[in-house]
Write an enzyme that holds these catalytic residues in place. Structure first.
Site, short mmCIF file in Angstrom:
data_model
loop_
_atom_site.label_atom_id
_atom_site.label_comp_id
_atom_site.label_asym_id
_atom_site.label_seq_id
_atom_site.Cartn_x
_atom_site.Cartn_y
_atom_site.Cartn_z
N MET A 65 33.42 47.74 46.33
CA MET A 65 33.91 47.45 44.99
C MET A 65 33.67 48.62 44.04
SD MET A 65 32.51 43.53 44.70
CE MET A 65 33.15 43.21 43.05
N ASP A 86 44.29 46.97 40.11
CA ASP A 86 45.18 46.08 39.36
C ASP A 86 45.45 46.63 37.97
OD1 ASP A 86 46.70 44.01 38.41
OD2 ASP A 86 45.01 42.65 38.10
N LYS A 132 47.99 45.90 31.73
CA LYS A 132 46.76 45.55 31.04
C LYS A 132 46.48 46.53 29.91
CE LYS A 132 44.39 43.78 35.19
NZ LYS A 132 44.07 42.42 34.72
N ARG A 191 47.07 35.29 42.65
CA ARG A 191 47.46 33.99 43.21
C ARG A 191 48.70 34.11 44.10
NH1 ARG A 191 47.74 31.82 37.23
NH2 ARG A 191 46.21 33.49 37.16
#
Length: 525
Positions: A210, A291, A298, A372
């Site tokens: 991570m 992401d 974002k 998702r």
């Protein structure tokens, strides 16, 4: 010398050199021992050295030196983690040799397994940090007492707090290696320590993945790292699927997320099968290696942290590493979809409709709700391919869970009381908090209805974590016990406190390993 024996199927392969050296009784640079608060104690000390360290504490010269130093500094054993470092000679054969002894306050008597484990982890971490802070440029081999009889927890605290991300740095953080300090300890204690080393090292694996910058942890690199990590472990196979295979499975939701990136997606399958023909537990982890939000981009603030959006995948990989090294007698399969979520001329646009592996169409109302989408395809694939009794999915899915629960708890969404109770019990033993959240299809499904498709990938501002969970439930096959664990709030901590340093946490690797351990034990009875 502490003799090592194999018990409960523990494997010593892959352990750090420091641990193995400690088992061969090589002299440590420092020793960490505990001090209990005793109400009956007289004077300023109010502390008694915790049990099973007679080699140090009952040596008259050493115990006197420790007691004098603690009294002189008004050491308070009531405050857990309070630490003093004393320089002592603990080697009767060598009067000139000095050893650092860190004495850590254990506080009032701990009650129950969970509280004792927490105290042991905290004490080990406090002692290691006290030694390290003496000189951060020097490597230490530190022998740690199995505080309160909790050898596994003490090992976890020591190994977790010693971790540092050193890649890409010209100046490296000095290494701290931890060994067991329990002269004459039983094989059970030694093996419990080794289990703690295995579990904490697996969590450090997740932390390392991570923490690695996204340009150095693409879907391809993650898959290769997984293969290299697991390929030589017993009963474990790793299969890396490419984009052509993903297309052949008609994983339209997964592919829709990957379209904006030049990095090709991967689908990782890991099987740990010590028991042929036995129904497995299935794990699914979100593997978005970076992401940006896609077209629904974002804000720039803290976007760099989105290198950790593959936290679910990293946790699942850490779990698979641990259970294989522990040789737990239970079959476990893992499915990990890996991709970046990037904006480009080929990226999926808000309002586009895509079709999942189970034929359900989805309106992509917000491309930043990508997790998702890839998880829905992976969950359904795992259900149909492996027909598991239980499927646990982990993902850094929603910012809403951070708003709801913050850092202390990951959110667990399940309709199964039995599964929730098992996960809750395991998390308490592991010291990794989870909190049950509502998985109520009837209450929330109307929010993800679409005018142009079967479903919509977002349900508006209200109950964002709950609508995300209900979306995932749409891809779980009937008869499969399912839990979604949203780990977005526990993904990282912004300061060094507790047993973890600032940065990515790797939570809840140890809680899931403990859940699987208990599941294996229950199957035996």
């Amino acid at each position: 010398m502490l003799k090592m024996m194999h018990m409960r199927g523990v494997s010593t392969s892959g352990l750090s050199t420091g641990v193995k050296a400690g088992l061969k009784a090589q002299a440590p640079d420092a020793i960490v021992i505990g001090a209990r608060w005793e109400k009956s104690a007289q004077g300023g000390l109010g502390a008694a050295i915790d049990g099973d360290v007679a080699h140090v504490a009952q040596h008259p010269r050493v115990s006197g030196r420790i007691s004098s130093a603690l009294a002189a500094t008004h050491f308070d054993a009531r405050t857990k983690g309070n630490t003093r470092v004393v320089v002592c000679n603990v080697d009767e054969k060598d009067d000139a040799k000095a050893t650092l002894v860190a004495v850590v306050a254990l506080g009032p008597e701990a009650v129950g397994v969970a509280e004792k484990n927490a105290a042991a982890r905290t004490a080990a971490a406090a002692g290691i940090n006290a030694i390290r802070n003496l000189n951060k440029n020097v490597s230490f081999r530190v022998a740690v007492q199995p505080f309160l009889g909790c050898a596994q927890a003490a090992a976890e605290g020591a190994v977790l707090t010693s971790y540092a991300y050193n890649n890409n740095k010209k100046t490296k953080t000095a290494e701290i290696s931890s060994i067991l300090y329990a002269p004459g300890a039983s094989a059970e204690t030694a093996n419990a320590w080794l289990e703690g080393v295995i579990c904490a090292s697996a969590q450090n694996t997740a932390r390392h993945l991570m923490e690695t910058p996204a340009n150095l942890m693409t879907p391809k690199i993650f898959s290769e790292r997984a293969s290299n990590l697991l390929q030589n472990l017993p009963n474990t196979t790793v299969t890396i699927r490419d984009k052509d295979w993903i297309e052949s499975q008609k994983m339209g939701m997964f592919l829709s997320v990957s379209r904006g990136s030049v990095e090709p997606p991967r689908f990782l399958e890991i099987k740990y099968t010590p028991q042929p023909d036995v129904t497995p537990i299935a794990l699914v982890g979100k593997g978005v290696t970076f992401d940006s939000g896609g077209i629904s981009i974002k804000p720039s603030n803290d976007m760099a942290a989105m290198k950790g959006d593959m936290g679910g995948a990293a946790v699942v990989l850490g779990v698979m590493e641990a259970i294989a090294k522990l040789r737990l007698p239970v079959n476990v399969v893992a499915c990990i979809p890996l991709t970046e979520n990037m904006p480009s001329g080929t990226a999926t646009k808000p309002g586009d409709v895509v079709v999942g592996i189970n034929g359900k169409s989805v309106e992509v109302d917000n491309t930043d709700a990508e997790g998702r989408l890839i998880l829905g395809d992976a969950i359904n694939y795992a259900c149909k391919t492996y027909t598991p009794k239980t499927l646990i999915e982990l993902s850094t899915l929603t910012g809403a869970i951070d708003v709801a629960l913050g850092y202390p708890y990951a959110g667990v969404f399940t309709t199964s009381d039995e599964l929730w109770n098992s996960l809750d019990a395991a998390s308490k033993i592991a010291g990794e908090g989870v909190w049950r959240m509502p998985m109520d299809v009837n209450a929330y499904k109307h929010q993800i209805k679409s005018n142009v498709a079967d479903l919509k990938n977002v349900g508006g501002r209200s109950a964002g974590s709950c609508t995300a969970a209900v979306f995932l439930q749409e891809f779980v096959e009937e008869g499969v016990e399912f839990a979604h664990i949203d780990i977005a709030g526990v993904m990282q901590q912004t300061g060094s406190h507790g047993i973890l340093a600032r940065g990515m946490t790797g939570r809840p690797v140890r809680a899931i390993v403990e859940y699987i351990r208990q599941a294996a034990s229950n199957e035996k009875h």
